[in-house]
Design an enzyme around this catalytic site. Structure first.
Site, PDB file in Angstrom:
ATOM      1  N   HIS A 129       0.884  -1.176   0.000  1.00  0.00           N
ATOM      2  CA  HIS A 129       0.000   0.000   0.000  1.00  0.00           C
ATOM      3  C   HIS A 129       0.922   1.226   0.000  1.00  0.00           C
ATOM      4  O   HIS A 129       2.024   1.181   0.551  1.00  0.00           O
ATOM      5  CB  HIS A 129      -0.827  -0.048   1.290  1.00  0.00           C
ATOM      6  CG  HIS A 129      -1.885   0.992   1.416  1.00  0.00           C
ATOM      7  ND1 HIS A 129      -1.615   2.301   1.738  1.00  0.00           N
ATOM      8  CD2 HIS A 129      -3.235   0.915   1.290  1.00  0.00           C
ATOM      9  CE1 HIS A 129      -2.742   2.985   1.803  1.00  0.00           C
ATOM     10  NE2 HIS A 129      -3.748   2.166   1.534  1.00  0.00           N
ATOM     11  N   GLN A 209      -4.159  -5.163   7.350  1.00  0.00           N
ATOM     12  CA  GLN A 209      -5.157  -6.110   6.848  1.00  0.00           C
ATOM     13  C   GLN A 209      -5.042  -7.463   7.524  1.00  0.00           C
ATOM     14  O   GLN A 209      -5.728  -8.408   7.129  1.00  0.00           O
ATOM     15  CB  GLN A 209      -5.017  -6.276   5.317  1.00  0.00           C
ATOM     16  CG  GLN A 209      -5.181  -4.997   4.524  1.00  0.00           C
ATOM     17  CD  GLN A 209      -6.622  -4.485   4.495  1.00  0.00           C
ATOM     18  OE1 GLN A 209      -7.569  -5.196   4.824  1.00  0.00           O
ATOM     19  NE2 GLN A 209      -6.792  -3.227   4.102  1.00  0.00           N
ATOM     20  N   LYS A 232     -10.005  -0.118  10.829  1.00  0.00           N
ATOM     21  CA  LYS A 232     -10.226  -1.331  10.028  1.00  0.00           C
ATOM     22  C   LYS A 232     -10.507  -2.523  10.938  1.00  0.00           C
ATOM     23  O   LYS A 232     -10.790  -3.621  10.471  1.00  0.00           O
ATOM     24  CB  LYS A 232      -8.999  -1.623   9.157  1.00  0.00           C
ATOM     25  CG  LYS A 232      -8.738  -0.583   8.073  1.00  0.00           C
ATOM     26  CD  LYS A 232      -7.555  -0.979   7.240  1.00  0.00           C
ATOM     27  CE  LYS A 232      -6.948   0.153   6.453  1.00  0.00           C
ATOM     28  NZ  LYS A 232      -7.723   0.596   5.310  1.00  0.00           N
TER      29      LYS A 232
HETATM   30  C1  LIG Z   1      -2.262  -2.681   3.739  1.00  0.00           C
HETATM   31  C2  LIG Z   1      -2.572  -1.278   4.176  1.00  0.00           C
HETATM   32  N1  LIG Z   1      -1.610  -0.533   4.722  1.00  0.00           N
HETATM   33  C3  LIG Z   1      -1.824   0.721   5.139  1.00  0.00           C
HETATM   34  C4  LIG Z   1      -3.058   1.299   5.014  1.00  0.00           C
HETATM   35  C5  LIG Z   1      -3.260   2.700   5.490  1.00  0.00           C
HETATM   36  O1  LIG Z   1      -4.182   2.723   6.538  1.00  0.00           O
HETATM   37  P1  LIG Z   1      -4.776   4.114   7.060  1.00  0.00           P
HETATM   38  O2  LIG Z   1      -5.324   4.802   5.865  1.00  0.00           O
HETATM   39  O3  LIG Z   1      -5.813   3.721   8.036  1.00  0.00           O
HETATM   40  O4  LIG Z   1      -3.645   4.845   7.681  1.00  0.00           O
HETATM   41  C6  LIG Z   1      -4.094   0.569   4.435  1.00  0.00           C
HETATM   42  C7  LIG Z   1      -5.428   1.174   4.221  1.00  0.00           C
HETATM   43  O5  LIG Z   1      -6.163   0.790   3.341  1.00  0.00           O
HETATM   44  C8  LIG Z   1      -3.853  -0.762   4.011  1.00  0.00           C
HETATM   45  O6  LIG Z   1      -4.818  -1.510   3.480  1.00  0.00           O
END
Ligand SMILES: Cc1ncc(COP(=O)(O)O)c(C=O)c1O
Length: 415
Positions: A129, A209, A232
């Protein structure tokens, strides 16, 4: 207690409402953010209604109560991931947690074990991500360290064939996702952690995740740092977790500076409080921490093994249904082996945004786009996908609604 997603749905007030003119809400976007049970909403409201005060500061009853709630939340998080209490740092999100560790490493001066310079390397993967890619790109740019990565196979697995030439004696940091938010792939950590530690590198795990969906024990995984987001995992927005091994947190420089994170201050300098306070500058997100603790307690009551088993069953069900739909291509593993319940796909020449909009008209919430993993989309040869992501409150009825929605979209778009 037997696992009953229909009963579970009753704990989530949002499922009492309807969508798009009276349709049942089919929520398949928990990978983006999960829905919240009433107990989480109550915990956050109760904090403001009954206990609100700045933690760690005031000499009055409310401050004492607020501090107990906040520190109690830290204990709940620590137990949830198998950590020591002082190893748990509250942030605003996983994004902040990952920036924290990347910036803090960048703040390390020569002599500190985290100090990076040209010649060192930072290893990521192609399935990150953006939140676990861009902070490392930036750190590499600031320090002159090289950024290298593990590639992804056409099936959507990490290619570890050349593990020893990706993680080398020069590697100082290996940062990777536990479970891909796009592919659903659960990465094989054992080999990566073993190799990283062999060369003296630290392993940073993006557990956004995984922590909400399966049992994650930081000690058993033998990783060094971990990040996840509360929202999440049934918790509120505005709270994330950063975990690090105690001895590493002791040496890691701070990221944000200011109130609450100091030991002593003069007009020209300051010394730092021990972790976790070294990493929690300012009045923290107290109500959100209370909400997160309620979320993790809720998950504990259901049992993460049950949550995981349920998601795998639904994933299997959906993958089988998808296999019967001509021109639907799952982007990622097509079996449930080492994969979770994020299922991304393309469908003929119907653009994901069009499909998403059509599904929405049927009351079905999915995510469309590149899912903040642009390089991965490119690697998989797709500009965008539609993603269904499953959680404990989803049912086979939800999966059937999605499949029917996709078939109806085919007719609607005249394909
Ligand atoms: C694998 C992964 N890492 C990091 C993030 C970032 O999370 P946040 O937007 O809650 O900081 C996400 C959000 O979709 C994610 O799916």
């Amino acid at each position: 207690m037997s696992f009953d997603p229909v009963a579970i749905r009753r704990d989530f007030p949002i499922f009492n409402r309807t969508i798009r003119d009276g349709k049942r809400l089919v929520y398949l976007d928990s990978g983006a953010t999960s829905q919240k049970p009433q107990s989480v909403i109550d915990a956050e409201v109760d904090f403001y209604r009954l206990h609100n005060a700045a933690v760690h500061r005031g000499a009055h009853q409310l401050a004492e109560e607020a501090t107990d709630i906040y520190e109690g939340a830290r204990e709940t998080v620590a137990q949830f991931i198998g950590a020591a209490i002082d190893e748990v740092v509250f942030t605003k999100s996983a994004t902040e947690s990952l920036n924290l560790v990347a910036y803090a490493i960048g703040n390390a001066s020569a002599g500190n074990r985290f100090h990076l310079s040209p010649g060192d390397s930072i290893v990521v993967t192609e399935m990150e991500h953006h939140a676990n890619l861009i902070p490392w790109q930036q750190l590499a740019a600031r320090t002159g360290a090289a950024l290298t990565w593990f590639e992804v196979t056409p099936e959507g697995r990490l290619d570890l064939d050349n593990i020893n030439s990706v993680i080398t004696e020069k590697t100082k940091v290996v940062a990777l996702t536990h479970q891909s938010n796009v592919l659903g792939t659960i990465n094989p950590l054992d080999a990566i952690v073993k190799r990283a530690h062999e060369v003296g590198a630290v392993v940073v795990l993006d557990a956004c995740q995984s922590v909400p969906h399966m049992s994650v024990d930081v000690k058993k995984l033998d990783i060094d740092f971990l990040a996840f987001s509360g929202h999440k995992a049934l918790g509120p927005t505005g709270v994330g977790v950063f975990w690090g091994k105690a001895e590493l947190l002791a040496e890691l420089p701070p990221f944000l500076t200011g109130g609450s994170m100091i030991e002593t201050v003069t007009m020209t300098g300051a010394t730092w409080a021990p972790a976790p306070r070294k990493f929690e500058a300012g009045v923290p997100n107290m109500a959100q921490a209370a909400g997160l603790a309620a979320a993790l307690k809720y998950l504990n009551t259901i049992g993460l093994e049950n949550v995981h088993r349920h998601e795998i069953e639904l994933t299997q069900y959906l993958l089988e249904k998808f296999a019967e739909i001509e021109s639907l291509r799952v982007v990622g593993p097509t079996t449930t082996e080492s994969r979770g319940g994020s299922i991304s796909f393309t469908f003929g020449d119907i653009h994901p945004h069009d499909l998403g909009q059509f599904l929405d008209s049927q009351g079905i919430a999915v995510r469309t786009g590149h899912h903040c993993a642009w390089p991965l989309n490119r690697k998989m040869g797709v500009p965008a996908t539609t993603r269904a992501s499953l959680y404990l409150y989803n049912t086979t009825e939800d999966c059937d609604a999605l499949v029917q929605g996709i078939l109806d979209a085919e007719k609607y778009f005249g394909r």
